[in-house]
Design a protein around this motif. Sequence first.
Motif, PDB file in Angstrom:
ATOM      1  N   THR A  26      30.814 -25.207-110.620  1.00  0.00           N
ATOM      2  CA  THR A  26      30.525 -23.990-111.388  1.00  0.00           C
ATOM      3  C   THR A  26      29.559 -23.097-110.618  1.00  0.00           C
ATOM      4  O   THR A  26      29.734 -21.875-110.575  1.00  0.00           O
ATOM      5  CB  THR A  26      29.930 -24.348-112.765  1.00  0.00           C
ATOM      6  N   LYS A  29      31.461 -21.392-107.868  1.00  0.00           N
ATOM      7  CA  LYS A  29      32.335 -20.343-108.396  1.00  0.00           C
ATOM      8  C   LYS A  29      31.553 -19.057-108.648  1.00  0.00           C
ATOM      9  O   LYS A  29      31.963 -17.976-108.215  1.00  0.00           O
ATOM     10  CB  LYS A  29      32.992 -20.824-109.691  1.00  0.00           C
ATOM     11  N   TYR A  30      30.425 -19.161-109.327  1.00  0.00           N
ATOM     12  CA  TYR A  30      29.649 -17.961-109.634  1.00  0.00           C
ATOM     13  C   TYR A  30      28.965 -17.386-108.392  1.00  0.00           C
ATOM     14  O   TYR A  30      28.809 -16.175-108.284  1.00  0.00           O
ATOM     15  CB  TYR A  30      28.638 -18.233-110.747  1.00  0.00           C
ATOM     16  N   THR A  32      30.313 -17.392-105.473  1.00  0.00           N
ATOM     17  CA  THR A  32      31.407 -16.670-104.831  1.00  0.00           C
ATOM     18  C   THR A  32      31.628 -15.317-105.485  1.00  0.00           C
ATOM     19  O   THR A  32      31.843 -14.313-104.794  1.00  0.00           O
ATOM     20  CB  THR A  32      32.702 -17.508-104.894  1.00  0.00           C
ATOM     21  N   TYR A  33      31.582 -15.279-106.820  1.00  0.00           N
ATOM     22  CA  TYR A  33      31.706 -13.995-107.529  1.00  0.00           C
ATOM     23  C   TYR A  33      30.618 -13.019-107.092  1.00  0.00           C
ATOM     24  O   TYR A  33      30.885 -11.838-106.874  1.00  0.00           O
ATOM     25  CB  TYR A  33      31.632 -14.187-109.044  1.00  0.00           C
ATOM     26  N   LEU A  34      29.393 -13.513-106.964  1.00  0.00           N
ATOM     27  CA  LEU A  34      28.288 -12.642-106.550  1.00  0.00           C
ATOM     28  C   LEU A  34      28.465 -12.136-105.121  1.00  0.00           C
ATOM     29  O   LEU A  34      28.214 -10.968-104.834  1.00  0.00           O
ATOM     30  CB  LEU A  34      26.954 -13.386-106.675  1.00  0.00           C
ATOM     31  N   ILE A  36      31.291 -11.724-103.485  1.00  0.00           N
ATOM     32  CA  ILE A  36      32.364 -10.724-103.484  1.00  0.00           C
ATOM     33  C   ILE A  36      31.871  -9.410-104.063  1.00  0.00           C
ATOM     34  O   ILE A  36      32.149  -8.334-103.523  1.00  0.00           O
ATOM     35  CB  ILE A  36      33.590 -11.253-104.257  1.00  0.00           C
ATOM     36  N   PHE A  37      31.114  -9.465-105.163  1.00  0.00           N
ATOM     37  CA  PHE A  37      30.597  -8.250-105.796  1.00  0.00           C
ATOM     38  C   PHE A  37      29.694  -7.482-104.840  1.00  0.00           C
ATOM     39  O   PHE A  37      29.850  -6.272-104.651  1.00  0.00           O
ATOM     40  CB  PHE A  37      29.837  -8.610-107.078  1.00  0.00           C
TER      41      PHE A  37
END
Length: 52
Positions: A26, A29-30, A32-34, A36-37
């Motif tokens: 988890t 995953k988060y 990675t989101y950060l 990319i953002f």
Amino acid sequence: MDRHDEMDVREKKVEKKQDSSMVASTFIKYATYLIIFFGILYFLINYILPMF
């Protein structure tokens, strides 16, 4: 006869388990989101905004 005496009484034990691999996945995953953002934000600021 009491109705309670006729019933089956079963104990249910609930143990809270914390799976460290689930926590790690988890987090990845988060994270990675950060990444990319902020990568998209960096691209917009450095390449798109100077064009205007």
